[in-house]
Each structure stands twice: as structure tokens, then as C-alpha cells.
Design a protein around this motif. Structure first.
Motif, PDB file in Angstrom:
ATOM      1  N   TYR A 262     -17.397 -39.264  -8.614  1.00 54.63           N
ATOM      2  CA  TYR A 262     -16.953 -38.540  -9.807  1.00 54.63           C
ATOM      3  C   TYR A 262     -15.427 -38.476  -9.816  1.00 54.63           C
ATOM      4  CZ  TYR A 262     -21.808 -36.907  -9.501  1.00 54.63           C
ATOM      5  OH  TYR A 262     -23.183 -36.848  -9.395  1.00 54.63           O
ATOM      6  N   GLN A 263     -14.882 -38.415 -11.015  1.00 54.17           N
ATOM      7  CA  GLN A 263     -13.443 -38.218 -11.142  1.00 54.17           C
ATOM      8  C   GLN A 263     -13.179 -36.848 -11.748  1.00 54.17           C
ATOM      9  OE1 GLN A 263     -11.854 -41.187 -13.732  1.00 54.17           O
ATOM     10  NE2 GLN A 263     -12.903 -40.444 -15.567  1.00 54.17           N
ATOM     11  N   GLY A 264     -12.056 -36.282 -11.399  1.00 51.95           N
ATOM     12  CA  GLY A 264     -11.692 -34.956 -11.877  1.00 51.95           C
ATOM     13  C   GLY A 264     -10.755 -34.307 -10.877  1.00 51.95           C
ATOM     14  N   GLU A 265     -10.489 -33.043 -11.083  1.00 54.09           N
ATOM     15  CA  GLU A 265      -9.613 -32.300 -10.176  1.00 54.09           C
ATOM     16  C   GLU A 265     -10.153 -30.888 -10.032  1.00 54.09           C
ATOM     17  OE1 GLU A 265      -6.963 -31.595  -7.418  1.00 54.09           O
ATOM     18  OE2 GLU A 265      -7.131 -33.545  -8.403  1.00 54.09           O
ATOM     19  N   ILE A 266     -10.659 -30.578  -8.857  1.00 55.42           N
ATOM     20  CA  ILE A 266     -11.225 -29.260  -8.592  1.00 55.42           C
ATOM     21  C   ILE A 266     -10.253 -28.479  -7.724  1.00 55.42           C
ATOM     22  CG2 ILE A 266     -13.174 -27.992  -7.625  1.00 55.42           C
ATOM     23  CD1 ILE A 266     -14.847 -30.524  -7.967  1.00 55.42           C
ATOM     24  N   ASN A 267      -9.814 -27.346  -8.217  1.00 55.85           N
ATOM     25  CA  ASN A 267      -8.913 -26.490  -7.464  1.00 55.85           C
ATOM     26  C   ASN A 267      -9.149 -25.038  -7.851  1.00 55.85           C
ATOM     27  OD1 ASN A 267      -7.401 -26.044  -9.934  1.00 55.85           O
ATOM     28  ND2 ASN A 267      -6.465 -28.063  -9.582  1.00 55.85           N
ATOM     29  N   SER A 268      -8.404 -24.163  -7.238  1.00 50.05           N
ATOM     30  CA  SER A 268      -8.585 -22.731  -7.471  1.00 50.05           C
ATOM     31  C   SER A 268      -8.399 -22.358  -8.936  1.00 50.05           C
ATOM     32  CB  SER A 268      -7.601 -21.940  -6.605  1.00 50.05           C
ATOM     33  OG  SER A 268      -7.747 -20.554  -6.813  1.00 50.05           O
ATOM     34  N   GLU A 269      -7.382 -22.901  -9.565  1.00 50.78           N
ATOM     35  CA  GLU A 269      -7.094 -22.570 -10.958  1.00 50.78           C
ATOM     36  C   GLU A 269      -8.209 -23.022 -11.894  1.00 50.78           C
ATOM     37  OE1 GLU A 269      -3.301 -24.004 -12.144  1.00 50.78           O
ATOM     38  OE2 GLU A 269      -2.192 -22.840 -10.662  1.00 50.78           O
ATOM     39  N   SER A 270      -8.685 -24.259 -11.715  1.00 51.24           N
ATOM     40  CA  SER A 270      -9.729 -24.781 -12.594  1.00 51.24           C
ATOM     41  C   SER A 270     -11.044 -24.024 -12.423  1.00 51.24           C
ATOM     42  CB  SER A 270      -9.945 -26.276 -12.331  1.00 51.24           C
ATOM     43  OG  SER A 270     -10.435 -26.499 -11.023  1.00 51.24           O
ATOM     44  N   LEU A 271     -11.346 -23.624 -11.187  1.00 50.30           N
ATOM     45  CA  LEU A 271     -12.587 -22.893 -10.940  1.00 50.30           C
ATOM     46  C   LEU A 271     -12.543 -21.482 -11.530  1.00 50.30           C
ATOM     47  CD1 LEU A 271     -13.290 -24.065  -7.291  1.00 50.30           C
ATOM     48  CD2 LEU A 271     -14.730 -24.496  -9.280  1.00 50.30           C
ATOM     49  N   LYS A 272     -11.425 -20.801 -11.348  1.00 54.99           N
ATOM     50  CA  LYS A 272     -11.299 -19.451 -11.915  1.00 54.99           C
ATOM     51  C   LYS A 272     -11.277 -19.501 -13.439  1.00 54.99           C
ATOM     52  CE  LYS A 272      -7.826 -18.238  -9.135  1.00 54.99           C
ATOM     53  NZ  LYS A 272      -6.770 -17.405  -8.496  1.00 54.99           N
ATOM     54  N   LYS A 273     -10.689 -20.550 -13.979  1.00 48.02           N
ATOM     55  CA  LYS A 273     -10.661 -20.732 -15.430  1.00 48.02           C
ATOM     56  C   LYS A 273     -12.073 -20.937 -15.969  1.00 48.02           C
ATOM     57  CE  LYS A 273      -8.617 -23.624 -19.043  1.00 48.02           C
ATOM     58  NZ  LYS A 273      -7.762 -24.816 -19.310  1.00 48.02           N
ATOM     59  N   ALA A 274     -12.940 -21.592 -15.168  1.00 49.36           N
ATOM     60  CA  ALA A 274     -14.317 -21.843 -15.580  1.00 49.36           C
ATOM     61  C   ALA A 274     -15.208 -20.615 -15.420  1.00 49.36           C
ATOM     62  CB  ALA A 274     -14.887 -23.006 -14.772  1.00 49.36           C
ATOM     63  N   GLY A 275     -14.669 -19.546 -14.815  1.00 47.44           N
ATOM     64  CA  GLY A 275     -15.428 -18.313 -14.678  1.00 47.44           C
ATOM     65  C   GLY A 275     -15.930 -18.016 -13.278  1.00 47.44           C
ATOM     66  N   PHE A 276     -15.562 -18.830 -12.319  1.00 45.56           N
ATOM     67  CA  PHE A 276     -15.996 -18.602 -10.947  1.00 45.56           C
ATOM     68  C   PHE A 276     -15.191 -17.472 -10.304  1.00 45.56           C
ATOM     69  CE2 PHE A 276     -17.628 -22.815 -11.648  1.00 45.56           C
ATOM     70  CZ  PHE A 276     -18.736 -22.920 -10.829  1.00 45.56           C
ATOM     71  N   LYS A 277     -15.861 -16.671  -9.506  1.00 45.94           N
ATOM     72  CA  LYS A 277     -15.201 -15.605  -8.764  1.00 45.94           C
ATOM     73  C   LYS A 277     -14.830 -16.133  -7.381  1.00 45.94           C
ATOM     74  CE  LYS A 277     -17.361 -11.701 -11.147  1.00 45.94           C
ATOM     75  NZ  LYS A 277     -18.165 -10.462 -11.005  1.00 45.94           N
ATOM     76  N   GLU A 278     -13.582 -15.907  -7.010  1.00 48.32           N
ATOM     77  CA  GLU A 278     -13.055 -16.478  -5.768  1.00 48.32           C
ATOM     78  C   GLU A 278     -13.154 -15.504  -4.602  1.00 48.32           C
ATOM     79  OE1 GLU A 278      -9.170 -18.926  -5.485  1.00 48.32           O
ATOM     80  OE2 GLU A 278      -8.635 -16.929  -4.741  1.00 48.32           O
ATOM     81  N   LYS A 279     -13.446 -16.060  -3.431  1.00 48.97           N
ATOM     82  CA  LYS A 279     -13.453 -15.279  -2.200  1.00 48.97           C
ATOM     83  C   LYS A 279     -12.830 -16.120  -1.092  1.00 48.97           C
ATOM     84  CE  LYS A 279     -17.159 -14.703   0.367  1.00 48.97           C
ATOM     85  NZ  LYS A 279     -18.478 -14.257   0.897  1.00 48.97           N
ATOM     86  N   SER A 280     -11.867 -15.540  -0.391  1.00 54.17           N
ATOM     87  CA  SER A 280     -11.241 -16.254   0.721  1.00 54.17           C
ATOM     88  C   SER A 280     -12.171 -16.247   1.928  1.00 54.17           C
ATOM     89  CB  SER A 280      -9.907 -15.599   1.097  1.00 54.17           C
ATOM     90  OG  SER A 280      -8.971 -15.746   0.053  1.00 54.17           O
ATOM     91  N   VAL A 281     -12.326 -17.404   2.540  1.00 51.78           N
ATOM     92  CA  VAL A 281     -13.138 -17.536   3.746  1.00 51.78           C
ATOM     93  C   VAL A 281     -12.311 -18.262   4.799  1.00 51.78           C
ATOM     94  CG1 VAL A 281     -15.430 -17.454   2.678  1.00 51.78           C
ATOM     95  CG2 VAL A 281     -14.176 -19.608   2.717  1.00 51.78           C
ATOM     96  N   GLU A 282     -12.811 -18.294   6.005  1.00 51.26           N
ATOM     97  CA  GLU A 282     -12.049 -18.835   7.125  1.00 51.26           C
ATOM     98  C   GLU A 282     -11.685 -20.305   6.940  1.00 51.26           C
ATOM     99  OE1 GLU A 282     -12.282 -18.392  11.987  1.00 51.26           O
ATOM    100  OE2 GLU A 282     -14.131 -18.538  10.833  1.00 51.26           O
TER     101      GLU A 282
END
Length: 215
Positions: free
Chosen positions: A75-95
């Protein structure tokens, strides 16, 4: 010896070989007492030489298994913190990086962005976060483990991440060569197909190849 590179071991072999030649020459010129001492050193040298040759050979000719022939998709695309949060995903920091969760009706979508594979496979801390109560109403989980810059050992482990059951569809993607590769693609069944396509849309990933076989 584990962390010593093969070339240094072979250099050690060469050094011990030269010492052995020197001891053999010395034995031919030494008197009885010195000759016996040199023979003892020569025996020790040959033992060390044998051990080093074995270790150097193991390092140099280590078997490197290839990926099994499994269905693959890219697949082509760019997955990063900004794109995921923009899509509605809730972020959690893990180790090992970041973990993301998106819940739509009774379906949970989970994404793990893995920046440190060593901590992912061998964590040093336990997850003390509270369970998400919203997950209790979900009857399906679709998840993707995304490995950033995976090494060869990680690539060999990725096929085991792909699975499909009654309530879960899970897979892994390797981010390399400017694309996201699924090395063991499992076709989602009717229960997961629509939601899996929805997840790809949320991630803004577009398929760039048909299912092919790894060589």
C-alpha cells in the motif's frame, strides 16, 4: 564472542596461525627443555585456533532463512500521529512507540506504530493504563501492527501477526521502500471486509499491487 564480528575472528585465526608457524620453527631450534615448553604453547595455540575457526565459520556462514511463499500486498500512503488523530483515533504513548484506538459503533480499530522493535518484543515495563470501557460494547476488533524500518529478523516474524477469527482480524505492515507491505495477506471474510476497507480509507492507504508471492 557474540558481539565480535566475523572479520575480527578471522583476523584472530590468522594471528594464531602465524604464532603456530613461529612455534614450530622455534621447536626445531630449541633445546629439550625449551622445546617441551614450546610444544605446550603450540598445543594451546592449536586448541584456540580450532575454537576460533569454528566461531568464525558460524558467524560467516550463518543460515539466513527466507520468507515463506505467502500472499503479499503493498500500500502507498503516509501514516503518522497527525494523520491518525485527524482521522479520529485516540493516541496513547507506549514503550515501543504509539498506540491508537478508534471505535465506530460496535467495531474497534486499533493501530500500533512501532518505532522500537526491541522494546516491542522484549518490553521492560508493564502497561498500567486503565481498560477502555468503550471496548465492552464492541464485538469486533480490527488491528494493524505497523513496524517502522523493520530489520530482517522482524520481517521473518511478521507473517505470524496475520490472523482472522470470529471477532478479530489482525495483520502487520512493514514500512519500507516508501510503502507499507503486508507479507502475509489474509483476505477478510464477509464479517470483516467492509470494516477493513473502512480502516484502509481512514488510514488513507491505497493498494499498489495485486496479491503476489514472496520469492
Amino acid at each position: 564472542m557474540k558481539n565480535i564480528k566475523a572479520k575480527y575472528l578471522w583476523m584472530g585465526v590468522a594471528g594464531l596461525f602465524l604464532i603456530a608457524i613461529g612455534l614450530i620453527v622455534g621447536c626445531s631450534y630449541a633445546d629439550d627443555t625449551l622445546n617441551k615448553i614450546l610444544i605446550v604453547f603450540l598445543a594451546i595455540d592449536f586448541i584456540l585456533l580450532t575454537i576460533l575457526i569454528q566461531l568464525a565459520s558460524l558467524k560467516s556462514f550463518k543460515y539466513k532463512p527466507k520468507l515463506k511463499k505467502l500472499p503479499k500486498k503493498s500500500y502507498q500512503g503516509e501514516i503518522n500521529s497527525e494523520s491518525l488523530k485527524k482521522a479520529g483515533f485516540k493516541e496513547k504513548s507506549v514503550e515501543f512507540g504509539k498506540s491508537y484506538l478508534y471505535i465506530a459503533s460496535d467495531v474497534a480499530f486499533k493501530i500500533n506504530l512501532i518505532n522500537d522493535t526491541k522494546l516491542y518484543f522484549y518490553p521492560t515495563a508493564s502497561d498500567n493504563s486503565k481498560p477502555n470501557k468503550a471496548l465492552d460494547r464492541c464485538n469486533r476488533l480490527i488491528g494493524i501492527e505497523i513496524f517502522e524500518e523493520p530489520n530482517e529478523d522482524t520481517m521473518l516474524k511478521l507473517p505470524d501477526f496475520s490472523m482472522q477469527g470470529d471477532k478479530i482480524y489482525y495483520t502487520a505492515l512493514a514500512h519500507r521502500n516508501n510503502s507499507y507491505e503486508c507479507v502475509n495477506y489474509i483476505e477478510p471474510n464477509e464479517r470483516f471486509n467492509e470494516d477493513f476497507l473502512k480502516l484502509l480509507k481512514l488510514l488513507e492507504l491505497e493498494e499498489i499491487s495485486e496479491i503476489i508471492e514472496n520469492v
